[in-house]
Design an enzyme around this catalytic site. Structure first.
Site, PDB file in Angstrom:
ATOM      1  N   HIS A 173      48.635  40.447  40.107  1.00 10.35           N
ATOM      2  CA  HIS A 173      47.334  41.187  39.847  1.00 10.35           C
ATOM      3  C   HIS A 173      46.418  39.998  39.171  1.00 10.35           C
ATOM      4  CE1 HIS A 173      44.380  43.999  39.658  1.00 10.35           C
ATOM      5  NE2 HIS A 173      44.402  43.784  38.072  1.00 10.35           N
ATOM      6  N   ASP A 175      42.831  39.581  37.861  1.00 10.53           N
ATOM      7  CA  ASP A 175      41.345  40.020  37.791  1.00 10.53           C
ATOM      8  C   ASP A 175      40.068  39.110  37.941  1.00 10.53           C
ATOM      9  OD1 ASP A 175      42.077  42.887  36.766  1.00 10.53           O
ATOM     10  OD2 ASP A 175      43.234  41.765  35.194  1.00 10.53           O
ATOM     11  N   ASP A 289      45.158  48.909  39.886  1.00 17.47           N
ATOM     12  CA  ASP A 289      44.658  48.840  38.517  1.00 17.47           C
ATOM     13  C   ASP A 289      43.319  49.719  38.363  1.00 17.47           C
ATOM     14  OD1 ASP A 289      44.861  47.955  35.928  1.00 17.47           O
ATOM     15  OD2 ASP A 289      44.049  46.114  36.054  1.00 17.47           O
ATOM     16  N   ASP A 424      50.043  41.074  35.712  1.00 18.22           N
ATOM     17  CA  ASP A 424      48.726  40.292  35.487  1.00 18.22           C
ATOM     18  C   ASP A 424      49.068  38.858  35.700  1.00 18.22           C
ATOM     19  OD1 ASP A 424      47.566  42.867  35.326  1.00 18.22           O
ATOM     20  OD2 ASP A 424      46.940  42.292  33.474  1.00 18.22           O
ATOM     21  N   HIS A 539      37.175  46.044  39.036  1.00 19.44           N
ATOM     22  CA  HIS A 539      37.343  47.171  38.089  1.00 19.44           C
ATOM     23  C   HIS A 539      37.379  46.847  36.652  1.00 19.44           C
ATOM     24  CE1 HIS A 539      41.302  45.543  39.233  1.00 19.44           C
ATOM     25  NE2 HIS A 539      41.437  45.576  37.963  1.00 19.44           N
TER      26      HIS A 539
END
Length: 884
Positions: A173, A175, A289, A424, A539
């Site tokens: 994941h 970001d 998420d 993450d 997000h």
């Protein structure tokens, strides 16, 4: 050693065997007692004092060995980021947290086994309406044991006739901005992840991997040599590498509008189509998420041909309720879709997080032992660390992990298990990738060979859904998954408002992109601004939950995109002898825009209406998709009010036809994500407010407001334009509108992404922070006679805690972090402008609102919404000087 009491002797009577039949002590016992007495007499007071702390330390060590840490308890472990799984604590930190936990509640050390109603063995397909469930579910939180928020789950028993198929799905994941900027993340972490994954997959056809964020993949792809690009394509072709959702980012679903959600989806899919191939555009959604979920995303995925979707961040009590019914998989239906045209199959992950400790099964202390990347890090917080799989431990390790998978299988109906394997920014090195893939493959080979009725392998999201769908009749579910709580009473309702300036900046970019598209702008022509908008839908972007320097980086991108889009529109509209310049601009990415067309060198302003219906600038009508020129010194609006609008003579606030109050929550807790109420006060600034024109304009130093009443037949429509500059820490500012004649019986409506609507029932038995909901554009209360609707030009939080009232947040400033990973409070507030449009209408049908009614807005309200979100675009005209 367990003491047996079957003979009737108590465990405390261990010395009884050393006594003779007459109860006399033996010579050996007498000698021991004499020696102990002599030892006590010889001890100095200092030694005795020293023994006390040593005994305490010894007891704590024993507790440290027997106490199982609970990572979902905010008092025990700092929650990293969005996973809540680390960074893992060293032994000293663990011990200190254990001591604190013991002091707070001795019951947590050895909790009584909770009495939990076990899930029924058979449930027929049915309808789950989240509006009803949210109004009736107790939202209690008993300790479930290893699965803290659940119960003691028992494994299924696979057989040849009833086999279990398990797909372990590696993922990372990533970001696109949060603790670091998008660029920094790519250079320091993400590009290495993609490289190590491609290399690891190329070593073994059994290995699989899924990827979500196309914003990162596009950049990585541009940097690769042709041979690497070809190798990567081959991994897609043979099914080892798979895109999931395929949007530019994994968007927030609370603060976003459908328009921007769709733009980021199109940008991702267009890139896949042009570079990897049409057939690799995903058909399965992956959203692990975002902090709560909207049915608008389900609608959007179905619109784009998706077959199924997976979500994670659902309130823990809702997860438990669905799990008890075996309803964690359902067809998500739009509340307005009676025929099910937009139904989409949805999978809810059952446990606390998407990290490895919370994805293999209900016991994180076991699952963590199979996160082999932790072998090179700090191990697991439960002090049961991963072990490399060898011939010696292969059977024991394999069966321990399989037990978790089979327990997870018991929560679903299909006999198919998905077990994500990632976290993450994982798989950053070749070593990390090899540790995960090679150790798991050894386990798979053992289970497949020695356990009847089980098939286990690396898999992709599509492989899971294709195996699971069609094996049972799923229930239907309607509604949204807001407001989310991950533990205790920690409701994620703060991010609905955090960084409201940036939420407003987002809408300005949407507005000008919409106008450019209405003038024929193509995706290719507007690609740069579209991608800037898309990135901010992440997000941790529009949510306002990133670090300060990342917020600035997002703002700079959006600001530049607004400017370039305005320039595109100006060139499209200007005549040969003209130059057009946007009127409303700012010289700072996080600064309020000003009307630059009021300067002396601008005599005329060109107006463009991006809507199909007419809009007005003062007395000038501008038909849909047309332009009009007006003098620059004639404003489109001025502060105004009708005779029916009354103001308080001391405060200047509106008192009729409804009441306006400026309110403040003074809080002690909360951060970028979480809201916790504190003391509720009326807003007060130093000195009395400056009241102009009887209340049309009120200036209270840090809080300014002017009123513009619109002339509309059949309704009262008043705009409130607020400019706030919040500089006091631990305050949350909101405005409350109250219509005393509306008795809505606790029923409260909000919009979802400017597309859907949600209905809530106020619950005084739950914490107030749970009753705050996202308001991307609308909030409304009504009874049988009247309806009051608040429309907004950007996203924020809203609540209705009393009949006839609507609270709308304007800003929040928090000095402390809320332990969700960003590592700071929210203190970079800047002056922010918010326009709220209040629409009061008489009800024609005369029916009182009901919780399960499908709320809709009137044509008038829809027009007011469209004009608020897509107002006239204004450009100053500079006449070109003809060449001599």
């Amino acid at each position: 050693m367990k003491l047996s009491t079957s003979s009737g002797a108590s465990p405390s009577s261990g010395n009884s065997a050393r006594k003779n039949k007459k109860g006399k002590k033996s010579k050996k016992d007498k000698k021991r007692a004499k020696a102990e007495k002599a030892l006590k007499q010889s001890m100095s007071p200092a030694i005795k004092l020293l023994l006390i702390p040593l005994a305490i330390v010894f007891c704590l060590c024993i507790l440290g060995m027997t106490f199982v840490p609970d990572p979902t308890n905010k008092g025990f472990m700092h929650l990293r980021g969005h996973t809540g799984s680390g960074p893992d604590l060293d032994h000293g930190s663990q011990l200190r947290r254990i001591v604190n936990a013991v002091k707070e509640s001795k019951k947590r050390i050895f909790p009584p086994k909770p009495e939990i109603e076990l899930p029924p063995s058979n449930n027929d397909a049915s309808l789950i309406d989240m509006r009803e469930l949210d109004a009736t579910l107790p939202f209690d939180n008993p300790d479930g044991g290893a699965w803290k928020q659940g119960w003691d789950v028992q494994p299924v028993k696979p057989t040849k006739e009833n086999p279990v198929k398990i797909f372990v799905v590696p993922h990372s994941h990533c970001d696109p901005g949060w603790i670091k900027t998008f660029d920094d993340y790519f250079q320091s972490q993400t590009k290495h992840i993609l490289t190590s994954v491609v290399n690891a997959l190329s070593k073994d056809r059994k290995r699989k991997f899924i990827w979500a964020e196309i914003s990162y993949f596009e950049w990585w792809w541009r940097e690769q040599m042709p041979e690497v690009q070809q190798l990567t394509k081959s991994l897609f072709e043979n099914g080892q590498l798979e895109f999931v959702t395929g949007g530019w980012v994994m968007p927030d679903e609370a603060n976003t509008q459908l328009y921007a959600m769709e733009v980021q989806m199109e940008e991702g899919h267009n890139w896949i189509r042009n570079n990897i191939g049409e057939k690799h555009i995903p058909k399965y959604g992956w959203s692990i998420d975002p902090f709560g979920y909207s049915p608008t995303m389900a609608y959007l995925l179905k619109k784009y041909g998706f077959k199924a979707m997976l979500i994670q961040r659902v309130h823990y009590a809702v997860k438990k309720e669905l799990a008890k019914r075996k309803h964690l998989e359902f067809n998500w239906r739009q509340v307005w879709d009676d025929e099910g045209e937009y139904d989409i199959f949805c999978h809810v992950m059952p446990f606390f997080s998407y990290d490895v400790p919370h994805t293999c099964g209900p016991d994180p202390s076991v699952c963590c032992q199979f996160d082999f990347a932790r072998m090179k890090r700090t191990g697991c917080p439960w002090r049961k660390n991963p072990q490399a799989i060898t011939y010696i431990n292969l059977q024991e390790r394999s069966m321990l992990l399989l037990d978790q998978y089979l327990k997870k299988a018991s929560l679903y109906r299909s006999g198919v298990v998905i077990a994500p394997l990632g976290d993450d920014f994982r798989y950053q090195t070749a070593e990390e990738a090899e540790l995960q893939f090679s150790n798991y493959q050894k386990i798979f080979d053992y289970i497949n060979k020695h356990v009847e009725g089980v098939q286990i392998q690396f898999g992709t999201l599509s492989e899971y859904f294709e195996a699971a769908m069609g094996t049972f009749e799923p229930p239907l579910l309607k509604g949204s998954f807001f407001t989310y709580a991950d533990v205790n009473e920690d409701y994620w309702s703060g991010y609905y408002t955090s960084r409201p300036f940036d939420k407003s900046l987002d809408r300005k970019l949407e507005r000008v992109l919409f106008a450019a598209s209405s003038l024929g702008g193509t995706d290719e022509e507007l690609q740069g601004p579209r991608r800037a908008l898309s990135l901010f839908q992440h997000h941790d972007g529009i949510t306002g939950t990133a670090k300060d320097h990342v917020v600035k980086d997002y703002a700079l991108r959006v600001y530049a995109a607004i400017g370039s889009t305005q320039d595109w529109i100006a060139k499209k509209l200007q005549a040969d002898n003209q130059e057009l310049h946007a009127c409303w601009k700012s010289n700072d990415p996080r600064g309020l825009s000003q009307n630059l067309c009021l300067t002396a060198n601008i005599k005329t302003v060109k107006l463009y209406n991006p809507l199909e219906t007419s809009q007005w600038c003062g007395d000038v009508e501008v038909p849909g998709h047309e332009t009009k020129e007006v003098p620059s010194n004639v404003p489109c609006e001025v502060p105004s009010a009708s005779s029916g609008t009354q103001f308080d003579e001391h405060t200047g606030l509106v008192t009729e036809p409804f009441q306006e109050e400026w309110m403040v929550w003074k809080v002690k807790k909360g951060g970028a994500y979480l809201f916790f109420p504190g003391d509720l006060l009326n807003y007060q600034d130093k000195g009395a407010p400056k009241i102009q024109d009887g209340g049309l304009v009120v200036d209270a130093n840090h809080w300014r407001r002017h009123v513009v009443q619109k002339t509309v037949d059949g309704a009262t429509v008043i705009d409130f334009v607020y400019e706030t500059n919040l500089q006091n820490s631990n305050e949350e500012w909101f405005v409350r509108f109250t219509h005393p004649n509306i008795q809505n019986q606790g029923i409260f409506h909000t919009d979802l992404n400017g597309f859907n609507f949600d209905t809530h029932k106020f619950r005084s038995d739950l914490p107030l922070q749970s009753q705050v909901f996202p308001m991307p554009t609308l909030a409304s209360v009504e009874d049988a006679k009247l309806r009051m609707t608040v429309l907004s030009d950007h996203a924020q939080g809203t609540a209705s805690t009393k009949d006839g009232t609507i609270d709308v947040w304007l800003d929040r400033r928090l000095r402390q972090d809320d332990a969700r990973g960003v590592g700071q409070g929210v203190s970079d507030n800047v002056p922010t402008r918010t326009r709220l449009r209040i629409v009061v209408e008489e009800k024609i049908d005369g029916t009182a609102p009901k919780l399960l009614d499908n709320y809709t807005i009137t044509p008038l309200c829809k027009r007011m919404w469209e004009e608020l979100n897509h107002p006239l675009e204004q450009f100053g005209i500079v006449e070109k000087v003809a060449n001599a």
